[in-house]
Design an enzyme around this catalytic site. Structure first.
Site, PDB file in Angstrom:
ATOM      1  N   ASP A 221      -3.897 -13.613  48.036  1.00 34.33           N
ATOM      2  CA  ASP A 221      -3.759 -15.064  47.993  1.00 34.33           C
ATOM      3  C   ASP A 221      -4.873 -15.684  47.148  1.00 34.33           C
ATOM      4  OD1 ASP A 221      -2.483 -17.532  49.097  1.00 34.33           O
ATOM      5  OD2 ASP A 221      -4.487 -17.830  49.939  1.00 34.33           O
ATOM      6  N   GLU A 256      -1.780 -13.439  43.337  1.00 36.81           N
ATOM      7  CA  GLU A 256      -1.269 -14.785  43.089  1.00 36.81           C
ATOM      8  C   GLU A 256      -2.187 -15.404  42.035  1.00 36.81           C
ATOM      9  OE1 GLU A 256      -0.324 -19.016  45.370  1.00 36.81           O
ATOM     10  OE2 GLU A 256      -2.134 -17.884  45.837  1.00 36.81           O
TER      11      GLU A 256
END
Length: 504
Positions: A221, A256
């Site tokens: 993330d 990401e």
């Protein structure tokens, strides 16, 4: 995956001893070419009747996912957290009690491995929750050993600094002391300080814990926001990736890195894969404006750039995820939706499906509305109940299974075609030269195999150039033949989707 990992290590050792290490490097990665499925556990499948999706529910759904053709799962955050979404972790070593236990996760890993389904989990280490014990102690005591795990300042001028993300203020007032702490995304998610060596070692131990449990890798993330500059980010992810590979050489790190292709490109050297946001955006935009001719060139160019940066890199194309409005809300048309699915599921790399995408679920911001319960049944009580359902229940899986032309059956067909044809999983991609704005036409090549994907939005016939020869029809939404011959030209019918493979 654990058994395959152990076997791979033994083979690797034997090949080194025999002087044949080069053959290992030529092997195709287990990750490359699979189709992955992103699951928000809370919304997916409830196994115990409390209305909340859980890990046992995911385990109970593995037969469905295997039948769909899925060979990998990305589990959105499953660690302990005070929020419904889980992106603010309070304990990296425990599972959210609403989702189950570590034993439930182990069972899921075992059952997925039996079906050759990889599992990666969200690793949220850019920040923690403000309720994490580390931050509680760090924010209350300047002498805490965790103090330097976070970033604090007493400089009031910092509170007026603009966010590097372009909106809001990243410095937040500490409610306990006269100071500020850095929290790029939200005050409840204080950023971690990666200049602290002790923190970096702690984060590596967390990775080790889950890799030894059997997890096949991590979705990282906010990978581009560890630091506010690319060079330091790359240095950290190179260090982290090296550590992970020492534990499991086949583990994958999927980042990401939400940016354009130029901003993402450097990360191809330090990560195994990342989500190519620009590819999905180009597909959606092209279909919205019925201008498909340039999409193949863009997709091919992006793929080549990333492969030139790192030949072993695996792009991860997708249409939408948990941070974006769902595909149906962007395209508002089932024919365009089907076209989008065919285009991205026949691209190189490892495509990701957002849960419910195969049903045509709708949803637009706020985030809760793009994370509604998966529609197993038209009877809403048979789905999870974590939030009320605003989707049209008629699109439920039970209503689509037996409809040959349903969106679900298109997804199932294309995913399994990809699974069973190496050229559609692993082949290079080139756009075909043609003059029709409303036609997508690409060639996939792998070893001696060639396949062609055509998608037409035109209201009439379109003629495209193609190599002379005989072809097997792998899929057509119109043509019921099993094969065709060409003399260098191919006529597509109105709104035809066609996938063909050159006969041996």
């Amino acid at each position: 995956m654990r058994k395959r990992y152990i076997s791979a290590v033994l083979i690797f050792i034997l090949l080194i001893l025999s002087g044949c290490q080069g053959k290992v490097e030529e092997q195709v990665s287990d990750y490359d070419g699979r189709t992955f499925y992103e699951i928000f556990v809370r919304a997916f499948k409830d196994s115990d009747g409390d209305g909340i999706g859980d890990l046992r529910g995911v385990t109970d759904s593995l037969d469905y996912l295997e039948d769909l053709g899925v060979q990998g799962l990305w589990l959105m955050p499953i660690n302990s957290s005070p929020s419904y979404h889980g992106y603010d972790v309070t304990d990296y070593y425990s599972i959210n009690s609403q989702y189950g236990t570590l034993e439930d996760l182990k069972e899921l890993i075992v059952e997925a491995d039996k079906r050759d389904i990889m599992i990666v989990m969200d690793m949220v280490i850019n920040h923690t929750s403000s309720e994490h014990p580390w931050f509680k102690e760090a924010s209350s005591s300047p002498d805490s050993k965790y103090r330097d795990y976070y970033i604090f300042t007493e400089d009031e001028k910092k509170s007026r600094e603009a966010s590097p993300m372009g909106a809001g203020a990243p410095w937040v007032k500490n409610s306990i002391r006269e100071e500020y702490y850095y929290a790029l995304f939200w005050g409840g998610m204080p950023d971690l300080n990666f200049d602290n060596e002790g923190l970096r070692e702690e984060l590596k131990k967390i990775a080790k814990f889950y890799l030894e449990l059997g997890i096949d890798g991590f979705r990282l993330d906010a990978a581009k926001w560890i630091y506010n500059n690319t060079e330091d980010n790359l240095q950290w992810w190179r260090e982290y990736n090296s550590y992970v590979k020492e534990i499991n050489p086949k583990a994958v790190l999927i980042g990401e890195v939400w940016d354009n292709i130029s901003g993402m490109e450097p990360y191809a050297e330090v990560l195994d894969s990342f989500f190519v946001f620009s590819m999905g955006e180009d597909i959606i935009k092209g279909l919205t404006w019925k201008n498909l001719n340039g999409i193949g060139d863009k997709l091919s160019a992006s793929h080549k750039r990333l492969k030139e940066k790192n030949p072993d890199f695996v792009p991860a194309p997708f249409l939408s995820n948990h941070d974006q409005n769902r595909v149906m809300n962007q395209l508002m048309n089932i024919d365009k939706y089907k076209a989008a699915a065919v285009i991205y599921l026949t691209m190189p790399g490892t495509p990701y499906i957002y849960y419910g995408e195969e049903l045509g679920m709708s949803g637009k911001k706020p985030d809760e509305r793009i994370r509604e319960p998966f529609l197993w049944s038209e009877n809403l009580k048979e789905n999870t109940q974590w939030i009320d359902i605003t989707n049209d229940s008629s699109i439920a899986l039970e209503n689509q299974r037996d409809k040959e032309d349903s969106l679900f059956n298109l997804y199932k067909t294309i995913i399994n075609l990809r699974k069973n044809n190496p050229v559609l999983r692993l082949g290079d991609i080139e756009a075909l030269e043609q003059d029709h704005k409303e036609v997508y036409a690409v060639e996939r090549t792998y070893e001696e195999s060639k396949a062609y994907i055509f998608v037409s939005l035109a209201e009439g016939e379109s003629e495209v150039n193609i190599e002379k020869g005989s072809y097997n029809i792998l899929y057509s939404n119109i043509n019921e033949q099993e094969s065709l011959d060409t003399e260098g030209k191919l006529k597509l019918k109105a709104r035809e989707i066609l996938i063909i493979k050159k006969a041996d």
